[in-house]
Design a protein around this motif. Structure first.
Motif, PDB file in Angstrom:
ATOM      1  N   ALA A 129       0.842  -1.205   0.000  1.00 56.93           N
ATOM      2  CA  ALA A 129       0.000   0.000   0.000  1.00 56.93           C
ATOM      3  C   ALA A 129       0.875   1.253   0.000  1.00 56.93           C
ATOM      4  CB  ALA A 129      -0.918   0.000   1.222  1.00 56.93           C
ATOM      5  N   VAL A 130       1.901   1.248   0.823  1.00 57.47           N
ATOM      6  CA  VAL A 130       2.782   2.427   0.902  1.00 57.47           C
ATOM      7  C   VAL A 130       3.554   2.598  -0.406  1.00 57.47           C
ATOM      8  CG1 VAL A 130       4.766   3.447   2.096  1.00 57.47           C
ATOM      9  CG2 VAL A 130       2.939   2.357   3.422  1.00 57.47           C
ATOM     10  N   ASN A 131       4.086   1.508  -0.929  1.00 61.87           N
ATOM     11  CA  ASN A 131       4.823   1.620  -2.204  1.00 61.87           C
ATOM     12  C   ASN A 131       3.926   2.163  -3.313  1.00 61.87           C
ATOM     13  OD1 ASN A 131       7.159   0.655  -1.097  1.00 61.87           O
ATOM     14  ND2 ASN A 131       6.993  -1.408  -1.949  1.00 61.87           N
ATOM     15  N   ARG A 135       4.339   5.675  -5.499  1.00 59.21           N
ATOM     16  CA  ARG A 135       4.351   5.762  -6.972  1.00 59.21           C
ATOM     17  C   ARG A 135       3.286   6.759  -7.452  1.00 59.21           C
ATOM     18  NH1 ARG A 135       7.693   2.845  -5.272  1.00 59.21           N
ATOM     19  NH2 ARG A 135       8.550   4.934  -5.126  1.00 59.21           N
ATOM     20  N   GLU A 136       2.120   6.710  -6.822  1.00 57.68           N
ATOM     21  CA  GLU A 136       1.053   7.640  -7.183  1.00 57.68           C
ATOM     22  C   GLU A 136       1.489   9.089  -6.905  1.00 57.68           C
ATOM     23  OE1 GLU A 136      -1.701   7.598  -8.697  1.00 57.68           O
ATOM     24  OE2 GLU A 136      -2.673   9.467  -8.054  1.00 57.68           O
ATOM     25  N   GLY A 137       2.136   9.317  -5.762  1.00 56.43           N
ATOM     26  CA  GLY A 137       2.608  10.666  -5.419  1.00 56.43           C
ATOM     27  C   GLY A 137       3.650  11.161  -6.418  1.00 56.43           C
ATOM     28  N   GLU A 138       4.541  10.254  -6.843  1.00 52.46           N
ATOM     29  CA  GLU A 138       5.544  10.641  -7.853  1.00 52.46           C
ATOM     30  C   GLU A 138       4.853  11.060  -9.150  1.00 52.46           C
ATOM     31  OE1 GLU A 138       9.138   7.566  -6.428  1.00 52.46           O
ATOM     32  OE2 GLU A 138       7.786   6.996  -8.033  1.00 52.46           O
ATOM     33  N   ARG A 139       3.790  10.312  -9.518  1.00 54.07           N
ATOM     34  CA  ARG A 139       3.050  10.654 -10.746  1.00 54.07           C
ATOM     35  C   ARG A 139       2.377  12.013 -10.613  1.00 54.07           C
ATOM     36  NH1 ARG A 139       2.052   5.118 -11.224  1.00 54.07           N
ATOM     37  NH2 ARG A 139       0.306   5.175  -9.767  1.00 54.07           N
ATOM     38  N   ARG A 140       1.711  12.239  -9.469  1.00 48.63           N
ATOM     39  CA  ARG A 140       1.031  13.537  -9.271  1.00 48.63           C
ATOM     40  C   ARG A 140       2.045  14.677  -9.282  1.00 48.63           C
ATOM     41  NH1 ARG A 140      -2.528  12.251  -3.967  1.00 48.63           N
ATOM     42  NH2 ARG A 140      -3.597  10.392  -4.736  1.00 48.63           N
ATOM     43  N   ALA A 141       3.199  14.438  -8.684  1.00 49.56           N
ATOM     44  CA  ALA A 141       4.239  15.486  -8.646  1.00 49.56           C
ATOM     45  C   ALA A 141       4.660  15.825 -10.071  1.00 49.56           C
ATOM     46  CB  ALA A 141       5.431  15.012  -7.820  1.00 49.56           C
ATOM     47  N   ARG A 142       4.854  14.790 -10.864  1.00 47.73           N
ATOM     48  CA  ARG A 142       5.275  15.007 -12.250  1.00 47.73           C
ATOM     49  C   ARG A 142       4.227  15.829 -12.999  1.00 47.73           C
ATOM     50  NH1 ARG A 142       8.791  11.554 -15.381  1.00 47.73           N
ATOM     51  NH2 ARG A 142       8.592  10.057 -13.697  1.00 47.73           N
ATOM     52  N   ALA A 143       2.950  15.509 -12.757  1.00 47.55           N
ATOM     53  CA  ALA A 143       1.871  16.252 -13.420  1.00 47.55           C
ATOM     54  C   ALA A 143       1.887  17.718 -12.998  1.00 47.55           C
ATOM     55  CB  ALA A 143       0.525  15.603 -13.089  1.00 47.55           C
ATOM     56  N   TYR A 173      11.338  -7.104  -0.323  1.00 44.11           N
ATOM     57  CA  TYR A 173      10.846  -6.007  -1.176  1.00 44.11           C
ATOM     58  C   TYR A 173      11.980  -5.137  -1.718  1.00 44.11           C
ATOM     59  CZ  TYR A 173       6.047  -7.226  -0.378  1.00 44.11           C
ATOM     60  OH  TYR A 173       4.851  -7.896  -0.389  1.00 44.11           O
ATOM     61  N   ARG A 174      13.189  -5.651  -1.616  1.00 43.33           N
ATOM     62  CA  ARG A 174      14.322  -4.946  -2.184  1.00 43.33           C
ATOM     63  C   ARG A 174      14.146  -4.893  -3.699  1.00 43.33           C
ATOM     64  NH1 ARG A 174      20.550  -6.399  -1.032  1.00 43.33           N
ATOM     65  NH2 ARG A 174      21.331  -4.397  -1.753  1.00 43.33           N
ATOM     66  N   ASP A 175      14.491  -3.797  -4.318  1.00 49.89           N
ATOM     67  CA  ASP A 175      14.286  -3.581  -5.760  1.00 49.89           C
ATOM     68  C   ASP A 175      12.809  -3.477  -6.102  1.00 49.89           C
ATOM     69  OD1 ASP A 175      17.082  -3.801  -6.073  1.00 49.89           O
ATOM     70  OD2 ASP A 175      16.909  -5.978  -6.263  1.00 49.89           O
ATOM     71  N   LEU A 176      11.950  -3.491  -5.104  1.00 51.91           N
ATOM     72  CA  LEU A 176      10.507  -3.326  -5.354  1.00 51.91           C
ATOM     73  C   LEU A 176      10.011  -2.121  -4.547  1.00 51.91           C
ATOM     74  CD1 LEU A 176       9.429  -7.087  -5.078  1.00 51.91           C
ATOM     75  CD2 LEU A 176       9.578  -5.713  -7.175  1.00 51.91           C
ATOM     76  N   GLY A 177      10.861  -1.152  -4.364  1.00 45.51           N
ATOM     77  CA  GLY A 177      10.446   0.081  -3.679  1.00 45.51           C
ATOM     78  C   GLY A 177      11.019   0.272  -2.296  1.00 45.51           C
ATOM     79  N   VAL A 178      11.572  -0.814  -1.704  1.00 46.58           N
ATOM     80  CA  VAL A 178      12.168  -0.688  -0.363  1.00 46.58           C
ATOM     81  C   VAL A 178      13.692  -0.667  -0.530  1.00 46.58           C
ATOM     82  CG1 VAL A 178      12.499  -1.824   1.872  1.00 46.58           C
ATOM     83  CG2 VAL A 178      10.240  -1.834   0.781  1.00 46.58           C
ATOM     84  N   VAL A 179      14.335   0.359   0.025  1.00 44.00           N
ATOM     85  CA  VAL A 179      15.776   0.492  -0.203  1.00 44.00           C
ATOM     86  C   VAL A 179      16.623   0.185   1.028  1.00 44.00           C
ATOM     87  CG1 VAL A 179      15.484   2.100  -2.139  1.00 44.00           C
ATOM     88  CG2 VAL A 179      15.764   3.016   0.180  1.00 44.00           C
ATOM     89  N   GLY A 180      15.983  -0.060   2.184  1.00 41.14           N
ATOM     90  CA  GLY A 180      16.791  -0.373   3.360  1.00 41.14           C
ATOM     91  C   GLY A 180      15.962  -0.538   4.617  1.00 41.14           C
ATOM     92  N   PHE A 181      16.650  -0.586   5.745  1.00 39.86           N
ATOM     93  CA  PHE A 181      16.076  -0.943   7.043  1.00 39.86           C
ATOM     94  C   PHE A 181      16.574   0.043   8.099  1.00 39.86           C
ATOM     95  CE2 PHE A 181      16.705  -3.418  11.018  1.00 39.86           C
ATOM     96  CZ  PHE A 181      15.415  -3.914  11.230  1.00 39.86           C
ATOM     97  N   ASP A 182      15.818   0.119   9.219  1.00 39.49           N
ATOM     98  CA  ASP A 182      16.133   1.086  10.288  1.00 39.49           C
ATOM     99  C   ASP A 182      15.576   0.534  11.592  1.00 39.49           C
ATOM    100  OD1 ASP A 182      16.319   3.715  11.695  1.00 39.49           O
ATOM    101  OD2 ASP A 182      14.162   3.848  11.331  1.00 39.49           O
ATOM    102  N   ILE A 183      16.121   0.962  12.725  1.00 31.62           N
ATOM    103  CA  ILE A 183      15.365   0.771  13.972  1.00 31.62           C
ATOM    104  C   ILE A 183      15.158   2.129  14.630  1.00 31.62           C
ATOM    105  CG2 ILE A 183      15.944  -1.646  14.440  1.00 31.62           C
ATOM    106  CD1 ILE A 183      17.857  -0.592  16.635  1.00 31.62           C
ATOM    107  N   ALA A 184      13.981   2.283  15.279  1.00 27.44           N
ATOM    108  CA  ALA A 184      13.599   3.566  15.894  1.00 27.44           C
ATOM    109  C   ALA A 184      12.863   3.295  17.191  1.00 27.44           C
ATOM    110  CB  ALA A 184      12.727   4.370  14.936  1.00 27.44           C
ATOM    111  N   GLY A 185      12.486   4.386  17.868  1.00 30.71           N
ATOM    112  CA  GLY A 185      11.789   4.280  19.146  1.00 30.71           C
ATOM    113  C   GLY A 185      12.696   4.778  20.264  1.00 30.71           C
TER     114      GLY A 185
END
Ligand SMILES: O=c1[nH]cnc2c1ncn2[C@H]1C[C@H](O)[C@@H](CO)O1
Ligand SMILES: [Zn+2]
Length: 384
Positions: A129-131, A135-143, A173-185
């Motif tokens: 859903a996030v990916n 993609r939709e946001g990138e399209r709207r930005a381009r428009a 999901y690497r190469d499918l929109g996810v480029v890495g990992f993180d920990i937070a909190g």
């Protein structure tokens, strides 16, 4: 004779300058109006305000407590309205649109999939859903005449015990929109070594990760993140300043850890406004970014949570320009640092630097040459 003015950018130039953002939380950047609408649609009645402007103020004030733990409590409300595919899609699309509107050309935006499962979505459905939203946001930005590329970082919460599972998800999901990992909190009491299995897995998979470290807690957390966990970048890392001594005569001495961070060009994802709110720095002028930039650490400028800090990349640069007199050359330096430190492949980073970032700054830096003078007669009109 017209001479070149220093390239100190004004707000309009800062907004138009190409910017690169490595540390921004999806659940910390919602539009207040969107939160209100999503809460109404979902029947979430616990919002502290139901009018968008007031809600925006509430987030900024509630996050302004001087404590990271209290700051983090505000995310209960944003996560509560990000539990369905439609909501996640909308928030991600608006995030990409808002960043593009602000002149961001490349962003890595993070969120914790495990925090979006209460209405029954699976981890995979959350990521997709996030990916799709990005993609939709990138399209709207381009428009709308903007170009932006957004990659996702999947975060695991350091107080929980799902880091390995989330690391595996990031790898899937690497190469499918996810480029890495993180920990937070919350940092104190939750050292990154609690999640060593996740980091070791990612290293075996040749994957990339950053770790929130050296924000609320100091050098031991940075040391663990780098030397036990092997982080590629430091989320914040601002407390590295505790390992730097400045003598009265201005002489500077770096401790072993600070030297390592600088020598190895470890990227610091600094977030000035967020640090002011959580008490990690007292003012923009006193923020360690001034010294770290002078000492040529691999410093990058970031927003962390645009909603909680009422900020944007442009606002962060405005504040730094006011505090330190940074020029367009400084802005370009921070931006190239960020692009060099991104988790996408080297050839793409290089092309972004050479074909997008540098031409963008060259264009801005040349504007003074074409400024219209007030008269064409050769006289300035002013009496000598
Ligand atoms: O600055 C931060 N430090 C540590 N954790 C943070 C910070 N900002 C946001 N988070 C947490 C709260 C979010 O729910 C989570 C995932 O984005 O990450
Ligand atoms: Zn953060």
């Amino acid at each position: 004779m017209m001479s070149q003015t220093p390239n100190v950018p004004g707000p309009d130039q800062i907004r138009r300058a190409p910017k690169v953002l490595l540390h921004d939380h999806l659940d910390g950047g919602l539009r207040p109006g969107t939160i209100v609408e999503l809460a109404a649609a979902r029947g979430y009645a616990a919002l502290p305000e139901t009018e968008a402007d007031k809600l925006g103020v509430w987030f900024r004030e509630a996050a302004d407590s001087g404590s990271l733990e209290r700051y983090l409590e505000t995310f209960a409300h944003t996560c509560a309205v990000m539990q369905t595919r439609d909501a996640l899609f909308r928030v991600a699309a608006e995030c990409a649109e808002d960043l593009a509107e602000d002149g961001v050309v490349y962003a890595e935006v993070r969120y914790a999939p495990e925090q979006h499962l209460t209405a029954g979505l699976t981890l995979e459905e959350v990521v997709e859903a996030v990916n799709d939203g990005f993609r939709e946001g990138e399209r709207r930005a381009r428009a709308n005449g903007h170009r932006i590329r957004v990659g996702a970082l999947l975060t695991a919460m350091r107080h929980a015990a799902r880091a390995l599972e989330i690391a595996e998800l990031a790898n899937r999901y690497r190469d499918l929109g996810v480029v890495g990992f993180d920990i937070a909190g919350a940092e104190a009491g939750y050292p990154p070594t609690r999640h060593l299995d996740a980091f070791e897995y990612l290293k075996r998979e040749n994957n990339h990760f950053t770790i929130h470290a050296g924000e609320a807690f100091g050098l031991p957390s940075i040391w663990q993140a780098l030397q036990w966990c092997g982080a590629d970048r430091l989320g914040h890392g601002v407390r590295i300043i505790d390992d730097i001594e400045v003598a009265d005569d201005g002489g500077v001495k770096l401790g072993r850890l600070a030297s390592y961070v600088r020598d190895k060009r470890i990227p610091l994802e600094l977030c000035p406004s967020s640090n002011l709110q959580t008490g990690a720095a007292a003012s923009y002028a006193e923020h360690p970014i001034g010294l770290l930039r002078k000492l040529h650490f691999r410093v990058t400028v970031n927003t962390d949570n645009r909603l909680m800090s009422g900020t944007s990349m442009s606002r962060e640069f405005e504040k730094l320009t006011e505090a330190f007199g940074y020029t367009l050359d400084d802005m370009q330096w921070f931006t190239v640092n960020a692009m060099k430190s991104a988790f996408i492949p080297f050839d793409e980073r290089l092309a972004m630097i050479n074909d997008v970032v540098k031409p963008g700054y060259a264009e801005l830096k040349s504007e003074w040459l074409f400024r219209q003078t007030s008269t064409t007669s050769g006289s300035s009109g002013a009496s000598a």
